[in-house]
Design an enzyme around this catalytic site. Structure first.
Site, mmCIF file in Angstrom:
data_model
loop_
_atom_site.group_PDB
_atom_site.id
_atom_site.type_symbol
_atom_site.label_atom_id
_atom_site.label_comp_id
_atom_site.label_asym_id
_atom_site.label_seq_id
_atom_site.Cartn_x
_atom_site.Cartn_y
_atom_site.Cartn_z
ATOM 1 N N GLY A 110 0.761 -1.250 0.000
ATOM 2 C CA GLY A 110 0.000 0.000 0.000
ATOM 3 C C GLY A 110 0.788 1.295 0.000
ATOM 4 C CD GLU A 152 0.817 0.800 7.052
ATOM 5 O OE1 GLU A 152 0.962 0.718 5.822
ATOM 6 O OE2 GLU A 152 0.682 -0.184 7.794
ATOM 7 C CG ASP A 153 -1.315 1.837 3.185
ATOM 8 O OD1 ASP A 153 -1.122 1.511 4.378
ATOM 9 O OD2 ASP A 153 -1.822 1.072 2.354
ATOM 10 C CG ASP A 196 -9.117 0.813 9.809
ATOM 11 O OD1 ASP A 196 -9.780 1.624 10.462
ATOM 12 O OD2 ASP A 196 -9.635 -0.134 9.180
ATOM 13 C CG PHE A 228 -12.476 0.318 1.988
ATOM 14 C CD1 PHE A 228 -11.771 -0.396 2.946
ATOM 15 C CD2 PHE A 228 -12.116 0.184 0.651
ATOM 16 C CE1 PHE A 228 -10.725 -1.237 2.595
ATOM 17 C CE2 PHE A 228 -11.071 -0.665 0.288
ATOM 18 C CZ PHE A 228 -10.382 -1.368 1.264
ATOM 19 N NE ARG A 277 -1.833 -3.007 -4.570
ATOM 20 C CZ ARG A 277 -1.972 -3.219 -3.255
ATOM 21 N NH1 ARG A 277 -1.921 -2.206 -2.433
ATOM 22 N NH2 ARG A 277 -2.150 -4.426 -2.783
HETATM 23 P P1 IMP Z 1 -5.065 -1.855 10.476
HETATM 24 O O1 IMP Z 1 -4.272 -3.059 10.901
HETATM 25 O O2 IMP Z 1 -6.536 -2.059 10.698
HETATM 26 O O3 IMP Z 1 -4.592 -0.563 11.102
HETATM 27 O O4 IMP Z 1 -4.986 -1.725 8.925
HETATM 28 C C1 IMP Z 1 -3.825 -1.446 8.294
HETATM 29 C C2 IMP Z 1 -3.835 -1.942 6.874
HETATM 30 O O5 IMP Z 1 -5.150 -2.262 6.416
HETATM 31 C C3 IMP Z 1 -3.322 -0.874 5.963
HETATM 32 O O6 IMP Z 1 -1.945 -0.975 5.803
HETATM 33 C C4 IMP Z 1 -4.059 -1.158 4.684
HETATM 34 O O7 IMP Z 1 -3.368 -2.086 3.916
HETATM 35 C C5 IMP Z 1 -5.370 -1.771 5.127
HETATM 36 N N1 IMP Z 1 -6.463 -0.778 5.152
HETATM 37 C C6 IMP Z 1 -7.076 -0.223 6.233
HETATM 38 N N2 IMP Z 1 -8.035 0.625 5.875
HETATM 39 C C7 IMP Z 1 -8.037 0.645 4.517
HETATM 40 C C8 IMP Z 1 -8.809 1.372 3.534
HETATM 41 O O8 IMP Z 1 -9.686 2.202 3.808
HETATM 42 N N3 IMP Z 1 -8.493 1.101 2.231
HETATM 43 C C9 IMP Z 1 -7.537 0.212 1.858
HETATM 44 N N4 IMP Z 1 -6.799 -0.463 2.743
HETATM 45 C C10 IMP Z 1 -7.043 -0.255 4.053
#
Ligand code: IMP
Length: 174
Positions: free
Chosen positions: A43, A98-99, A102, A151, A164
């Protein structure tokens, strides 16, 4: 790819301007010291490319392959390392790139994974922060944009590997 499902949230100009500022902020934090930027793949590949140019000075680029989603739009909390770093990071100022943060589960896991390798310092920059879904507290040092719980795709972020390559961040509506 169905563009009728996406709505622009952060356009290219806004991304460019914010990333320039982030780069300056990050460079100011480290002074002249070399920085090891660790991109969390896939990402953050686009963000990484723009950010390291904005940071300037001596920046080493490392890539960490991580898979935390399995095609859907919700976090599973399961993190799988698909590609490890190519070099040791001991004694280096490291910056995780990081992208999006969440739930924070991925970042929490990565912090623990990298901390045991004894970097001199370990900081986090995320392009996007979605704080409403946080399940674990993570201390994010630099944030590009704080966004609502929607999302998003584009500028590196995908839905099942699609979208992407959009040059902007867009909200995806199923
Ligand atoms: P977390 O572990 O829930 O914090 O999520 C982190 C990863 O989930 C990110 O590095 C993304 O790859 C993916 N992610 C979380 N939210 C989104 C979104 O809105 N769109 C696309 N990927 C997401």
């Amino acid at each position: 790819m169905d563009l009728s499902r996406v709505r622009v949230l952060i356009d290219e100009d806004a991304l460019r301007a914010r990333i320039q500022d982030l780069g300056a902020e990050i460079r100011a934090e480290y002074g002249d010291a070399p920085v090891t930027a660790i991109a969390v793949l896939k990402g953050s590949f686009m963000f990484m490319a723009d950010l390291v140019r904005a940071i300037g000075g001596e920046v080493r680029c490392e890539f960490l392959g991580v898979s935390s989603y399995h095609g859907g739009t919700r976090s599973t909390g399961v993190v799988r390392i698909t590609q490890d770093l190519k070099h040791p990071i001991e004694g280096q100022h490291c910056l995780i790139v990081e992208d999006i943060v969440d739930t924070g589960l991925t970042m929490d896991y990565l912090l623990r994974l990298l901390q045991v390798r004894k970097p001199r310092s370990l900081k986090i920059v995320t392009l996007l922060d979605k704080p409403t879904n946080r399940e674990v507290d993570v201390d994010v040092d630099f944030v590009g944009f704080t966004i609502p719980d929607e999302f998003v795709v584009g500028y590196g972020l995908d839905l099942g590997e699609v979208y992407r390559n959009l040059p902007y961040i867009a909200v995806y509506t199923p």
